[in-house]
Design a protein around this motif. Structure first.
Motif, PDB file in Angstrom:
ATOM      1  N   ASP A 135      -8.324 -37.960  41.058  1.00 59.37           N
ATOM      2  CA  ASP A 135      -7.663 -38.005  39.746  1.00 59.37           C
ATOM      3  C   ASP A 135      -6.824 -36.764  39.481  1.00 59.37           C
ATOM      4  OD1 ASP A 135      -8.809 -40.487  39.136  1.00 59.37           O
ATOM      5  OD2 ASP A 135     -10.672 -39.520  38.480  1.00 59.37           O
ATOM      6  N   THR A 136      -6.395 -36.084  40.533  1.00 61.75           N
ATOM      7  CA  THR A 136      -5.576 -34.888  40.374  1.00 61.75           C
ATOM      8  C   THR A 136      -4.158 -35.176  40.856  1.00 61.75           C
ATOM      9  OG1 THR A 136      -5.924 -33.967  42.579  1.00 61.75           O
ATOM     10  CG2 THR A 136      -7.642 -33.552  40.932  1.00 61.75           C
ATOM     11  N   PRO A 137      -3.196 -34.322  40.502  1.00 61.94           N
ATOM     12  CA  PRO A 137      -1.816 -34.521  40.982  1.00 61.94           C
ATOM     13  C   PRO A 137      -1.695 -34.397  42.500  1.00 61.94           C
ATOM     14  CG  PRO A 137      -1.880 -32.984  39.132  1.00 61.94           C
ATOM     15  CD  PRO A 137      -3.291 -33.219  39.540  1.00 61.94           C
ATOM     16  N   HIS A 138      -2.724 -33.816  43.137  1.00 60.64           N
ATOM     17  CA  HIS A 138      -2.650 -33.589  44.586  1.00 60.64           C
ATOM     18  C   HIS A 138      -3.308 -34.705  45.393  1.00 60.64           C
ATOM     19  CE1 HIS A 138      -1.268 -29.591  43.583  1.00 60.64           C
ATOM     20  NE2 HIS A 138      -2.388 -29.331  42.928  1.00 60.64           N
ATOM     21  N   ALA A 139      -3.767 -35.765  44.741  1.00 62.47           N
ATOM     22  CA  ALA A 139      -4.540 -36.810  45.431  1.00 62.47           C
ATOM     23  C   ALA A 139      -3.770 -37.406  46.603  1.00 62.47           C
ATOM     24  CB  ALA A 139      -4.933 -37.897  44.436  1.00 62.47           C
ATOM     25  N   GLU A 140      -2.522 -37.763  46.373  1.00 61.36           N
ATOM     26  CA  GLU A 140      -1.752 -38.453  47.409  1.00 61.36           C
ATOM     27  C   GLU A 140      -1.510 -37.556  48.615  1.00 61.36           C
ATOM     28  OE1 GLU A 140       2.617 -40.601  47.880  1.00 61.36           O
ATOM     29  OE2 GLU A 140       1.689 -40.493  45.899  1.00 61.36           O
ATOM     30  N   ILE A 141      -1.159 -36.297  48.375  1.00 60.22           N
ATOM     31  CA  ILE A 141      -0.841 -35.429  49.508  1.00 60.22           C
ATOM     32  C   ILE A 141      -2.083 -35.001  50.260  1.00 60.22           C
ATOM     33  CG2 ILE A 141      -0.873 -33.190  48.313  1.00 60.22           C
ATOM     34  CD1 ILE A 141       1.634 -34.489  50.960  1.00 60.22           C
ATOM     35  N   VAL A 142      -3.215 -34.834  49.561  1.00 64.81           N
ATOM     36  CA  VAL A 142      -4.473 -34.517  50.260  1.00 64.81           C
ATOM     37  C   VAL A 142      -4.863 -35.689  51.161  1.00 64.81           C
ATOM     38  CG1 VAL A 142      -6.950 -34.112  49.975  1.00 64.81           C
ATOM     39  CG2 VAL A 142      -5.312 -32.870  48.557  1.00 64.81           C
ATOM     40  N   ASN A 143      -4.693 -36.896  50.663  1.00 63.03           N
ATOM     41  CA  ASN A 143      -4.939 -38.090  51.472  1.00 63.03           C
ATOM     42  C   ASN A 143      -4.053 -38.067  52.724  1.00 63.03           C
ATOM     43  OD1 ASN A 143      -6.122 -41.079  51.336  1.00 63.03           O
ATOM     44  ND2 ASN A 143      -4.012 -41.226  52.015  1.00 63.03           N
ATOM     45  N   GLU A 144      -2.777 -37.690  52.539  1.00 62.85           N
ATOM     46  CA  GLU A 144      -1.826 -37.634  53.658  1.00 62.85           C
ATOM     47  C   GLU A 144      -2.243 -36.572  54.673  1.00 62.85           C
ATOM     48  OE1 GLU A 144       1.985 -38.671  55.481  1.00 62.85           O
ATOM     49  OE2 GLU A 144       1.077 -39.546  53.708  1.00 62.85           O
ATOM     50  N   VAL A 145      -2.644 -35.391  54.195  1.00 66.05           N
ATOM     51  CA  VAL A 145      -3.004 -34.305  55.101  1.00 66.05           C
ATOM     52  C   VAL A 145      -4.296 -34.625  55.851  1.00 66.05           C
ATOM     53  CG1 VAL A 145      -3.647 -31.869  55.235  1.00 66.05           C
ATOM     54  CG2 VAL A 145      -1.774 -32.572  53.754  1.00 66.05           C
ATOM     55  N   VAL A 146      -5.261 -35.253  55.174  1.00 64.40           N
ATOM     56  CA  VAL A 146      -6.489 -35.668  55.861  1.00 64.40           C
ATOM     57  C   VAL A 146      -6.156 -36.696  56.945  1.00 64.40           C
ATOM     58  CG1 VAL A 146      -8.689 -36.885  55.593  1.00 64.40           C
ATOM     59  CG2 VAL A 146      -8.018 -35.138  53.934  1.00 64.40           C
ATOM     60  N   LEU A 147      -5.241 -37.606  56.631  1.00 63.32           N
ATOM     61  CA  LEU A 147      -4.814 -38.596  57.627  1.00 63.32           C
ATOM     62  C   LEU A 147      -4.193 -37.908  58.842  1.00 63.32           C
ATOM     63  CD1 LEU A 147      -4.302 -41.536  58.488  1.00 63.32           C
ATOM     64  CD2 LEU A 147      -2.185 -41.486  57.147  1.00 63.32           C
ATOM     65  N   ARG A 148      -3.354 -36.904  58.607  1.00 62.22           N
ATOM     66  CA  ARG A 148      -2.705 -36.193  59.710  1.00 62.22           C
ATOM     67  C   ARG A 148      -3.696 -35.369  60.523  1.00 62.22           C
ATOM     68  NH1 ARG A 148       2.742 -33.786  56.748  1.00 62.22           N
ATOM     69  NH2 ARG A 148       3.585 -35.783  56.051  1.00 62.22           N
ATOM     70  N   SER A 149      -4.837 -35.049  59.942  1.00 60.59           N
ATOM     71  CA  SER A 149      -5.828 -34.263  60.671  1.00 60.59           C
ATOM     72  C   SER A 149      -6.604 -35.093  61.682  1.00 60.59           C
ATOM     73  CB  SER A 149      -6.809 -33.610  59.687  1.00 60.59           C
ATOM     74  OG  SER A 149      -7.692 -34.588  59.136  1.00 60.59           O
ATOM     75  N   GLN A 150      -6.422 -36.421  61.642  1.00 60.80           N
ATOM     76  CA  GLN A 150      -7.187 -37.304  62.527  1.00 60.80           C
ATOM     77  C   GLN A 150      -6.557 -37.395  63.910  1.00 60.80           C
ATOM     78  OE1 GLN A 150     -10.180 -38.588  61.276  1.00 60.80           O
ATOM     79  NE2 GLN A 150      -9.483 -37.117  59.728  1.00 60.80           N
ATOM     80  N   MET A 151      -7.394 -37.621  64.903  1.00 67.02           N
ATOM     81  CA  MET A 151      -6.933 -37.891  66.257  1.00 67.02           C
ATOM     82  C   MET A 151      -6.465 -39.346  66.332  1.00 67.02           C
ATOM     83  SD  MET A 151      -7.641 -34.895  67.412  1.00 67.02           S
ATOM     84  CE  MET A 151      -7.508 -34.950  69.194  1.00 67.02           C
ATOM     85  N   GLN A 152      -5.705 -39.660  67.373  1.00 61.11           N
ATOM     86  CA  GLN A 152      -5.274 -41.041  67.552  1.00 61.11           C
ATOM     87  C   GLN A 152      -6.369 -41.838  68.261  1.00 61.11           C
ATOM     88  OE1 GLN A 152      -1.191 -40.604  69.354  1.00 61.11           O
ATOM     89  NE2 GLN A 152      -0.717 -42.126  67.822  1.00 61.11           N
ATOM     90  N   ALA A 153      -6.595 -43.059  67.773  1.00 62.29           N
ATOM     91  CA  ALA A 153      -7.553 -43.941  68.449  1.00 62.29           C
ATOM     92  C   ALA A 153      -6.937 -44.435  69.755  1.00 62.29           C
ATOM     93  CB  ALA A 153      -7.895 -45.132  67.550  1.00 62.29           C
ATOM     94  N   ILE A 154      -7.778 -44.590  70.770  1.00 61.35           N
ATOM     95  CA  ILE A 154      -7.288 -45.022  72.077  1.00 61.35           C
ATOM     96  C   ILE A 154      -8.239 -46.042  72.689  1.00 61.35           C
ATOM     97  CG2 ILE A 154      -6.116 -42.821  72.534  1.00 61.35           C
ATOM     98  CD1 ILE A 154      -8.456 -42.164  74.454  1.00 61.35           C
TER      99      ILE A 154
END
Length: 762
Positions: A525-544
């Motif tokens: 519920d913060t203004p940073h919700a969308e970008i934190v979601n994006e950065v957490v997504l970028r922190s993930q490895m690729q599934a193989i």
């Protein structure tokens, strides 16, 4: 290794003997011929005369600079270029540096090849042989000539004809002679190659290999993406014939599931249906409140058998590729939209799993059967959701009590187990491009996530887990779908970013899905919700894909395999064959050869998946750019999703499109890239552009040919504190370094002499 030939009696051979030797060897140089026949002195001079006479008679041809061959013959092994496609779509190769008498050859499929499929303009090392219908070539190795191929558009002017690349990263255009482009028009989309021997300092010369279409065709974006990424397209005549020769299996060796009221739930525009579901309360007194869930999957293995041309082409493709206007399928339509599609009221072969869950959503047991089923209804996600919300239609009304309500009740029970498992809860906002039948873009809108989507997703996940568990129990090799834990570097980058938001994160603590979910919940519920979601997504490895199991971090599962989509993923077909082998469900299971090749197959499938993802992304970018082309000059709200040393990437809220704001357009200050803070910071002013900020931008340029968007920033930077004079290296009040002339004087840079980042250009 060269084939040895019995040495003939020494002496000059007659013409027929010489031609017979060349016919057997394929090609040879004069010195090889002389050595073979033991020729010396005058005999060697006579040999040269004989060779000239045979060439004049048209019975001898050149192969390379010094090679000789019987006219119309080819060597056993040679380097060849793919020069054309015939009417059946077969690739035709021609020997490099051969005279006009050298015949062309059809490139035959090589079932051992696990790399990208060859395409127009590729150079190959091949083995030649005479076939029943002429010369055939079989791939030994694909040679690296991809950098010489250019996909571009013809640009005509009064002075010259150019080929402009569709790759936004390409800087060069090719010059082509008018004689080569006869019949081609301005705006034609072509595949070309860079001519050898071009002046490295002048414009490159090109040669047109193939016309692919028109730049102004609404569907050109998909066509460009297909050829840019080397996607195999279509099916050979042999494959189509094998697909058409299939017949529906009988009940022999199968369990009759036709009275089980299985239904399919798919996107509204789906053409194939490869999974069906059904749920009912478990009547076992030892499992009160429990549920039985059936997931039935099209039995593709019954039709696509190892060793066939159909199987080889499916493996080459690896998966289906989906574009806004078309699908490049893994299987021919007669199967994907026919025998393998679970159509309402029609008997279909399936591989099904019966799973039992307790009242807390924990799976107690499961078993696989090879069956014959009959779908009782076909629903779209929207239809199924409307029924769950109490809005029925002619299809959902009659089945709501018997089928739909039990499905939802079973799903809500399964959700209890999912919550305990705590898979990573990243929200991914996807956009849907709506197109007219003519290929014109009507609208771009967010894809709505419904509970019906999540119901099918959870049931498919549990079926996939069951497949992996069964194969492990039976000690049968398989291809897992694995997702590794985020690397230490990615965790450190995430922690550095969170620090800029005042959110502490222990770098030394191993990441878990539970901890990441707590972070996402705290920011929701913060203004940073969308970008934190994006950065957490970028922190993930690729599934193989891999035959070695390391678990699936994102789903928080110890073992996981793709089982539920064999129509569109070859990995799932491998898992189906492994189950058939492990459970003794037929003779068309995984072969020993496939077991030996699993590592190579898995690597190939990772490549084909990433190839398709890149092609789909590129096509979407081009369609979005075409949609926005008429709105150049308009203003949009967006969010900064990327901060780089050369500028900012902003995602437009309305369409989800990503555009670039060049650093040179951000103002008169010199901006430096702070990687840890994910920010561009003004050297003199301290003003900042930070990741995640909402901004207003203007669309300056939209290029459908490349999919590129250029934006202009309309918002003001966040005010920062001007840096003080540190060590006397800068001017007063954080001005430019001594000796500089300020932002307009052409000599502005960071305090320590050589710039650490890009300079703002005038």
């Amino acid at each position: 290794m060269k084939k040895s030939h019995p040495r003939p009696p020494a002496g000059l051979p007659d013409k027929d003997t010489l031609l017979a030797f060349l016919r057997e060897t394929g090609s040879a140089q004069k010195t090889d011929i002389a050595q073979h026949f033991g020729l010396k002195g005058a005999d060697r001079r006579a040999l040269r005369q004989m060779i000239r006479e045979l060439e004049d008679e048209g019975r001898l041809g050149r192969r390379g600079r010094k090679g000789l061959s019987e006219a119309g013959g080819l060597p056993p092994v040679g380097v060849a270029d793919i020069v054309e496609r015939d009417v059946d779509g077969e690739l035709i190769v021609r020997l490099v540096e051969a005279s006009d008498d050298a015949p062309s050859a059809v490139l035959m499929p090589d079932r051992k090849d696990r790399g990208p499929a060859p395409g127009m303009g590729d150079r190959l090392l091949v083995r030649f042989a005479r076939g029943d219908n002429g010369w055939e070539a079989r791939l030994i190795k694909k040679l690296d000539t991809g950098a010489d191929r250019v996909l571009g558009v013809i640009r005509r002017s009064a002075r010259q004809v150019r080929i402009e690349s569709v790759d936004r990263r390409a800087k060069d255009t090719l010059i082509v002679p008018e004689s080569q482009v006869e019949g081609l028009k301005d705006g034609d989309l072509v595949l070309a190659t860079v001519e050898k021997g071009c002046d490295r300092h002048g414009p490159k010369r090109g040669k047109v290999l193939e016309k692919l279409g028109r730049e102004d065709d609404p569907r050109a974006a998909s066509l460009i993406a297909i050829h840019s990424h080397g996607l195999p397209t279509g099916f050979s005549e042999t494959v189509e014939s094998e697909a058409e020769d299939q017949a529906l299996p009988s009940l022999k060796g199968r369990e009759d599931l036709r009275n089980l009221p299985l239904i399919t739930i798919d996107p509204a525009d789906a053409r194939d249906h490869d999974d069906a579901v059904f749920a009912q309360p478990d009547e076992d007194a030892n499992n009160p409140g429990g549920w039985i869930v059936w997931v039935a999957i099209a039995d593709v293995a019954a039709y696509v058998r190892p060793g066939t041309a159909l199987d080889q082409q499916a493996r080459d493709k690896g998966n289906s590729t989906y574009f806004p206007d078309r699908v490049e399928p893994m299987l021919p339509e007669v199967l994907s939209n026919g025998l393998c599609s679970l159509k309402v009221g029609e008997n279909r072969a399936c591989l099904a799993v019966r799973m039992v869950f307790d009242a807390e959503g924990k799976k107690r047991s499961h078993r696989f059967v090879r069956g014959l089923m009959r779908s009782h209804a076909s629903l779209s996600y929207e239809q199924a959701q409307a029924a769950a919300d109490g809005r029925f239609d002619d299809v959902t009304g009659p089945i709501v009590d018997v089928i739909l309500k039990p499905l939802w009740a079973a799903y809500r029970t399964m959700l209890k187990g999912r919550k305990k498992r705590a898979p990573l809860a990243i929200e991914s906002l996807e956009r849907k491009i709506n197109m007219s039948p003519k290929g014109e873009i009507i609208s771009i809108e967010p894809r709505v996530s419904l509970e019906a989507h999540r119901l099918i997703e959870e049931m498919m996940i549990q079926a996939n887990v069951s497949a992996a568990e069964t194969l492990e129990q039976k000690r049968t090799p398989l291809i897992y779908r694995v997702h590794d834990t985020p690397s230490q570097e990615k965790v450190f980058n995430l922690a550095d970013f969170l620090q800029t938001l005042g959110r502490p994160w222990n770098k030394g603590e191993p990441p878990t899905t539970k901890k990441l979910n707590a972070l996402l919940d705290s920011m929701r519920d913060t203004p940073h919700a969308e970008i934190v979601n994006e950065v957490v997504l970028r922190s993930q490895m690729q599934a193989i894909y891999t035959p070695d199991n390391i678990g699936h971090f994102g789903l928080n599962l110890d073992r996981y395999a793709h089982f539920t989509s064999p129509i569109r993923r070859y990995s799932d077909l491998i898992v189906h064959r492994a189950l058939i082998r492990a459970l003794g469900l037929g003779k068309d299971g995984l072969t020993e050869r496939e077991v030996a090749e699993l590592s190579g197959i898995a690597e190939h499938l990772v490549m084909t998946e990433r190839r398709s993802m890149a092609a789909e992304r590129d096509a979407t970018d081009r369609y979005v750019a075409a949609f926005l082309e008429e709105r150049v000059g308009a203003t949009f709200e967006g969010r900064i999703t990327g901060v780089t040393r050369f500028g900012l990437f902003v995602r437009l809220q309305e369409t989800g499109a990503d555009g670039l704001i060049p650093i040179s357009s951000l103002g008169r200050d010199y901006f430096q890239h702070d990687e840890a803070a994910h920010a561009l910071i003004g050297h003199r002013s301290g003003d900042r552009w930070t990741l995640g900020r909402t901004v207003e931008v203007k669309l300056v340029e939209a290029t459908p040919l490349t999919g590129g968007l250029v934006l202009e920033m309309l918002s003001d930077a966040e005010e920062g504190k001007p840096p003080g004079n540190s060590g006397g290296r800068g001017g007063p009040r954080g001005g430019p370094p001594r000796g500089g002339k300020g932002p307009r004087g052409g000599k502005s840079g960071p305090p320590s002499g050589k710039p650490k980042g890009p300079r703002r250009r005038k």
